[in-house]
Design an enzyme around this catalytic site. Structure first.
Site, PDB file in Angstrom:
ATOM      1  N   GLY A 181       0.731  -1.255   0.000  1.00 12.25           N
ATOM      2  CA  GLY A 181       0.000   0.000   0.000  1.00 12.25           C
ATOM      3  C   GLY A 181       0.760   1.305   0.000  1.00 12.25           C
ATOM      4  N   GLY A 183       2.693   2.717  -2.330  1.00 13.43           N
ATOM      5  CA  GLY A 183       2.991   3.297  -3.633  1.00 13.43           C
ATOM      6  C   GLY A 183       2.159   4.527  -3.956  1.00 13.43           C
ATOM      7  N   CYS A 186      -1.118   3.534  -5.551  1.00  9.04           N
ATOM      8  CA  CYS A 186      -1.780   2.400  -4.900  1.00  9.04           C
ATOM      9  C   CYS A 186      -2.816   2.911  -3.910  1.00  9.04           C
ATOM     10  CB  CYS A 186      -0.749   1.535  -4.170  1.00  9.04           C
ATOM     11  SG  CYS A 186      -1.458   0.087  -3.348  1.00  9.04           S
TER      12      CYS A 186
END
Length: 348
Positions: A181, A183, A186
């Site tokens: 998570g 990114g 993301c």
């Protein structure tokens, strides 16, 4: 239900404490690392930064460019075997030794991986990549791939806790990819409520991996060169970058013209854009867990990677690390509530 009370930290929560240094110049810092991998026994030398296996980052063109800097590229998994054959035919040994062959965990993926790896003995890295590395199926798949490729370097992920790092290494992974998570494109943490602050994940997973002779990749969460250095300082053996390398000539993204300016489309690999392109749309039983953005076209990636590596070299001089491998030993993080002075805006 239980709650863990210990505070977990991301890159924005810390800074390096400077330390006495005998280095006179950033040019004295050696960023090259040499690894011997646990299961394959392979030896590798290079700069342990990796372009992410996203189809708007991890392209063949990116691999050719970054290999000139000793940097790796995890090639996205949507190239065909024929695409790989064409690439292998034209690529030199240095480039082939700096790429990872990405794969999912289906039987079709396994067969494709066998076909690609058969193209050249100089392809030595396999990156088994699924969003939820806590699946028992991933452990079984790592065992299957290890049995088929005993002398190849296998990376598997993604996970964020030491217990699963240990299980994947014991199953046959040389390297474990760490990050859920963090990114820039993301949205898993928003859609699912699942995740782990990236710096703490790296620190804890590195400790688990190194205890078994394995390695980790810190995957995601880096927004600037200082974050890359913090990942290495926290114990990451490799650092994987997506957004920082997106938007370039070599990235492979779609170029969009808007108001006379050029932009490049960049999206998460669990986004609606990715699923529309590769899976015929978002399946009825799931939600998209990524966003799509337009990045101003940034030209060649060479200047960007030089800036990133230059920043890491500078970090090393501030803490007295003559080599990248010394950085984690020289690292003391301080907790902070601020990072930079934004009175004139953030650095572009």
């Amino acid at each position: 239900m239980r709650i863990e009370q210990e505070l977990k930290l991301g890159f924005k929560d810390v800074l390096f404490r400077p330390k006495r240094s005998t280095l006179k110049s950033r040019s004295q810092v050696n960023l090259t690392r040499e690894f011997t991998f646990k299961h394959s026994g392979r030896q590798w030398s290079g700069v342990p930064v990796i372009a992410a296996n996203m189809d708007s980052v991890g392209s063949f063109e990116m691999a050719k460019a970054l290999s000139q800097h000793g940097v790796m590229t995890a090639i996205h998994k949507h190239y065909t075997v024929q695409d790989w054959a064409d690439f292998v035919k034209d690529a030199d040994s240095e480039t082939l030794n700096k790429v990872m062959v990405s794969t999912g965990t289906s039987e079709a993926d396994f067969q494709k991986t066998k076909d690609v790896m058969a193209l050249s003995d100089e392809l030595i890295f396999i990156c088994i990549d699924i969003a939820n590395g806590y699946s028992e199926h991933l452990v079984q798949y790592v065992q299957q791939v290890r049995a088929a490729f005993p002398d190849k370097v296998i990376s598997a992920g993604n996970v964020v806790t030491g217990d699963m790092v240990e299980e994947l290494i014991l199953a046959g992974a040389d390297i474990v990819k760490v990050g859920i998570g963090p990114g820039s494109v993301c949205t898993t943490r928003v859609k699912t409520g699942v995740g782990y602050p990236q710096l703490s994940a790296i620190i804890e997973c590195a400790d688990a991996a190194h205890g078994l002779g394995g390695r980790i990749i810190g995957d995601g969460g880096c927004a600037c060169a200082g974050d890359v250095a913090k990942a290495f300082g926290g114990g990451a053996d490799f650092v994987m970058l997506g957004g920082m390398l997106a938007g370039h000539e070599e990235s492979g993204g779609e170029i969009v013209l808007k108001d006379g300016e050029s932009y490049m489309k960049f999206y998460g690999m669990s986004s609606k854009s990715a699923m529309d392109k590769h899976s015929g749309g978002v399946a009825g039983y799931r939600a998209a867990e990524g966003k799509t953005v337009l990045l101003p076209y940034r030209g060649s990636v060479h200047g960007t990677i030089q800036d990133i590596l230059g920043g890491v070299r500078s970090t090393c001089t501030y803490v007295g690390a003559a080599e990248l491998r010394e950085l984690t030993k020289r690292t003391t993080f301080i907790r902070v509530l601020e990072q930079e002075n934004n009175v004139f805006g953030k650095e572009k």
